[in-house]
Design an enzyme around this catalytic site. Sequence first.
Site, PDB file in Angstrom:
ATOM      1  N   LEU A  73       0.829  -1.206   0.000  1.00  0.00           N
ATOM      2  CA  LEU A  73       0.000   0.000   0.000  1.00  0.00           C
ATOM      3  C   LEU A  73       0.864   1.257   0.000  1.00  0.00           C
ATOM      4  O   LEU A  73       0.580   2.231  -0.708  1.00  0.00           O
ATOM      5  CB  LEU A  73      -0.938  -0.001   1.203  1.00  0.00           C
ATOM      6  CG  LEU A  73      -1.972   1.132   1.217  1.00  0.00           C
ATOM      7  CD1 LEU A  73      -2.938   0.997   0.044  1.00  0.00           C
ATOM      8  CD2 LEU A  73      -2.738   1.158   2.534  1.00  0.00           C
ATOM      9  N   SER A 130      17.310  15.757   9.949  1.00  0.00           N
ATOM     10  CA  SER A 130      17.514  14.937   8.755  1.00  0.00           C
ATOM     11  C   SER A 130      17.235  15.731   7.490  1.00  0.00           C
ATOM     12  O   SER A 130      16.387  16.631   7.470  1.00  0.00           O
ATOM     13  CB  SER A 130      16.604  13.710   8.805  1.00  0.00           C
ATOM     14  OG  SER A 130      15.256  14.088   8.957  1.00  0.00           O
ATOM     15  N   GLU A 157       3.248  11.243  24.031  1.00  0.00           N
ATOM     16  CA  GLU A 157       2.594  10.012  23.598  1.00  0.00           C
ATOM     17  C   GLU A 157       2.607   8.942  24.688  1.00  0.00           C
ATOM     18  O   GLU A 157       1.671   8.157  24.826  1.00  0.00           O
ATOM     19  CB  GLU A 157       3.305   9.499  22.350  1.00  0.00           C
ATOM     20  CG  GLU A 157       3.001   8.091  21.915  1.00  0.00           C
ATOM     21  CD  GLU A 157       4.029   7.599  20.924  1.00  0.00           C
ATOM     22  OE1 GLU A 157       4.502   6.477  21.070  1.00  0.00           O
ATOM     23  OE2 GLU A 157       4.373   8.367  19.991  1.00  0.00           O
ATOM     24  N   CYS A 196       6.997  16.648  18.459  1.00  0.00           N
ATOM     25  CA  CYS A 196       6.057  16.957  17.377  1.00  0.00           C
ATOM     26  C   CYS A 196       4.698  16.326  17.629  1.00  0.00           C
ATOM     27  O   CYS A 196       4.597  15.299  18.285  1.00  0.00           O
ATOM     28  CB  CYS A 196       6.606  16.497  16.030  1.00  0.00           C
ATOM     29  SG  CYS A 196       7.089  14.764  15.957  1.00  0.00           S
ATOM     30  N   GLU A 256       6.167  21.218  16.901  1.00  0.00           N
ATOM     31  CA  GLU A 256       5.280  21.333  15.749  1.00  0.00           C
ATOM     32  C   GLU A 256       4.184  22.330  16.065  1.00  0.00           C
ATOM     33  O   GLU A 256       3.447  22.171  17.025  1.00  0.00           O
ATOM     34  CB  GLU A 256       4.674  19.969  15.420  1.00  0.00           C
ATOM     35  CG  GLU A 256       3.728  19.984  14.230  1.00  0.00           C
ATOM     36  CD  GLU A 256       2.346  20.493  14.571  1.00  0.00           C
ATOM     37  OE1 GLU A 256       1.790  21.221  13.728  1.00  0.00           O
ATOM     38  OE2 GLU A 256       1.838  20.197  15.658  1.00  0.00           O
ATOM     39  N   HIS A 277       5.188  17.417   6.743  1.00  0.00           N
ATOM     40  CA  HIS A 277       4.440  16.205   6.416  1.00  0.00           C
ATOM     41  C   HIS A 277       3.568  16.395   5.186  1.00  0.00           C
ATOM     42  O   HIS A 277       2.899  15.460   4.747  1.00  0.00           O
ATOM     43  CB  HIS A 277       3.585  15.771   7.613  1.00  0.00           C
ATOM     44  CG  HIS A 277       4.414  15.423   8.814  1.00  0.00           C
ATOM     45  ND1 HIS A 277       4.808  16.375   9.718  1.00  0.00           N
ATOM     46  CD2 HIS A 277       4.923  14.249   9.240  1.00  0.00           C
ATOM     47  CE1 HIS A 277       5.537  15.789  10.659  1.00  0.00           C
ATOM     48  NE2 HIS A 277       5.619  14.510  10.397  1.00  0.00           N
TER      49      HIS A 277
END
Length: 772
Positions: A17, A447, A619, A657, A679, A708
């Site tokens: 996918l 990065s 998170e 983020c 973010e 993104h």
Amino acid sequence: MLTQNLGYPRIGSQRELKKVCENYWAGKTGLKNVLTVGKNIRHENWQIQKDAGIDIIPSNDFSYYDQVLDHSLMFGAIPKRYHDVILKKGNEELDLYFAMARGYQKDGLDVVAMEMTKWFDTNYHYIVPEFYKDQQFKLFSNKVIDEFYEAKQTGIITKPVLIGPVSYLLLGKEKEAGFHRLDLVKNLLPVYVEIINKLKALGAEWIQFDEPFLTLDLTEKEQQVYRDTYKQLRKEFPFLKIVLATYFERLGSNTALTVSLPVDVLHLDLVRAPQQLDEVIAQLPQKTILSLGIVDGRNIWKNDFERSLKIIQKAKDKLGADRVWIAPSCSLVHSPCDLNNETNEAVLTPEIKQWLAFARQKVSEVVLLKNLSSGNASAGNEHRLAENKQANANRRSSALIHNQKVKQRVGNITEKDASRQNEFSVRKQLQHQLLNLPLFATTTIGSFPQTAEVRSWRAQFKKGTLTEAEYNTLIEEETEKAVKWQEEIDLDVLVHGEFERNDMVEYFGEQLAGFTFTQNGWVQSYGSRCVKPPIIYGDVSRPQPMTVKWSAYAQSLTKKWMKGMLTGPVTILQWSFVRNDQPRSETCTQIALAIRDEVCDLETAGIKIIQIDEPAIREGLPLRREDWAAYLDWAVKAFRISASGVSDDTQIHTHMCYSEFNDIIKSIAEMDADVITIETSRSQMELLDVFADFKYPNEIGPGVYDIHSPRVPNREEMISLLKKAETVIPDSQLWVNPDCGLKTRGWDETKKALIEMVAAAKQMRETVKETI
């Protein structure tokens, strides 16, 4: 006694996918191919579960990007800014869907993507629904109906999965003042009724409503909306067979509420919250079936059949076998697809492999537990039970797991190890004297684009078709180009680009003792973004430096400051499959000591700005508020241990983020990073308000554009965001940067965006000069 599954991985066992969607976005394949690949994955998933013997197989658990976004499209909850995308000739429904997820920048349109955030305490990201006062809903997409019919055509009557009405609304955000999103439930329910009627007409017998918010702290209003909503659904459908799925935590204070809802099956997560079983059984209505989520849907360890069979037997004794179902704890979307794809023993040794189970193996475990608990003592079942017992015994006694030196070092940690030499106000002066950076200092998160060419070098090196010397030369050349280009556009703090790295966690795990890896253990993070989490099976230590070579090399190429790039201990923990035989806090502290050693070695090598990324710290926050303090205590301490071995004039950065910081801002401040980058672009700087209200003392880099999304923001857009930031955070505290790393972007868009970003920062400096 029946078995059910709550959801299956939708990426395909070989990430089919991901590949077809990215080719479609790049214009390399057509929509027909995307739809064909999706259909093939669905059919394979259904067949795998049918062959395994799962009784109740889900549908609508497949998604081309995100299941929450699927529902927003299904309900017609499409923000107005996308209406022009709908009207563009040639655009299909899937083009609109992808525009909502990724933004849209063609055909003369420039539309930003919808906000994205973490799915509870997982590393999965969902697209946040946008709600407006008096918003109306309508059935816009027939996906759930089409997929049920598609499965029926193959001979499988599935259980359609829907996010429950209350959880769907709670997952979203009000985009204007003067109402609560739950007020919209009266407008939303008719669409659910329409969908259910269509499914019933096609022969649906069961419907699964996912209501994970039932495991969170709920207000009185939220509790009442749950009562009213399910009362209304039952009134509309008195004979509908409803599965109510809860997961990730215990029901706790919501137990009485949940068991009172008029549903046929209640699913519990007994992996994350085994302690809730007795309380729920004691209050369960006489006819309600209990679904036991006893196979871990979020980790990769083989089930302990002896333990699970005891749980099943307890439930059967109290409820009767006809009122007990067996299932994974949650959707298997958080698990890799198939352990059978792990064929390289040099990557994953047979000793460790015998301890593991991926999604395909987990559905088989569910069925085997049913057979064993039903007295089906065939020779094959007894053999598999014996194998399971032996594998779990081997794991407990394995010499691979324990390292006494690591345990002793953790035991010797003092408070001094978790504190910088002086407070930030002192450090700030020393750092500003040394670094001499301008106002609105510019940098990136770390990065740079990992092109197909760069990835091919790494693949060739692993296969042995490139020697180490040849590979290093290529990486040196790519790093040199990146450093030179950053100098050309006049970035203030440079990065080496991380061309030698695969994933921000995997790269470190490959160099830490106590970790192992897979070839194909991919799980979805968001959209087409898949990660291959390391497996932490034993005590963690750092045998040798991990990043010093490339950071020092990059610093040797420039007179500007080079930033060392590390992943923090909490994020390495959260984004790995973690051992379940000791507290997570202990494993995290072991990782923190390993990162501390790396930080000190970077400083010794002349790197005076070091970023320790912790995007996962929010998170990892427990879903129940009463559990927060204990988690934040060890998580913050782990970060401080990793960062506190350096001198005061070494500047420590951290990056986070897609996090809501309002409830934990004090703990973020206690991390005591000199600079935090966050973010904020998708939320239009909304996330920055809490830092202002709290009067956050350290420096902040609010992301000024969304990496993104493939769209390239213009200078004015970034200046506008910086001016918003300026209203709540003093100029002297502000940095300028993208909102995340640029690994997944292309060089063309990256260069254009960063040139605009540097120009925006310089214009802001001039504006400040004019006002002085």
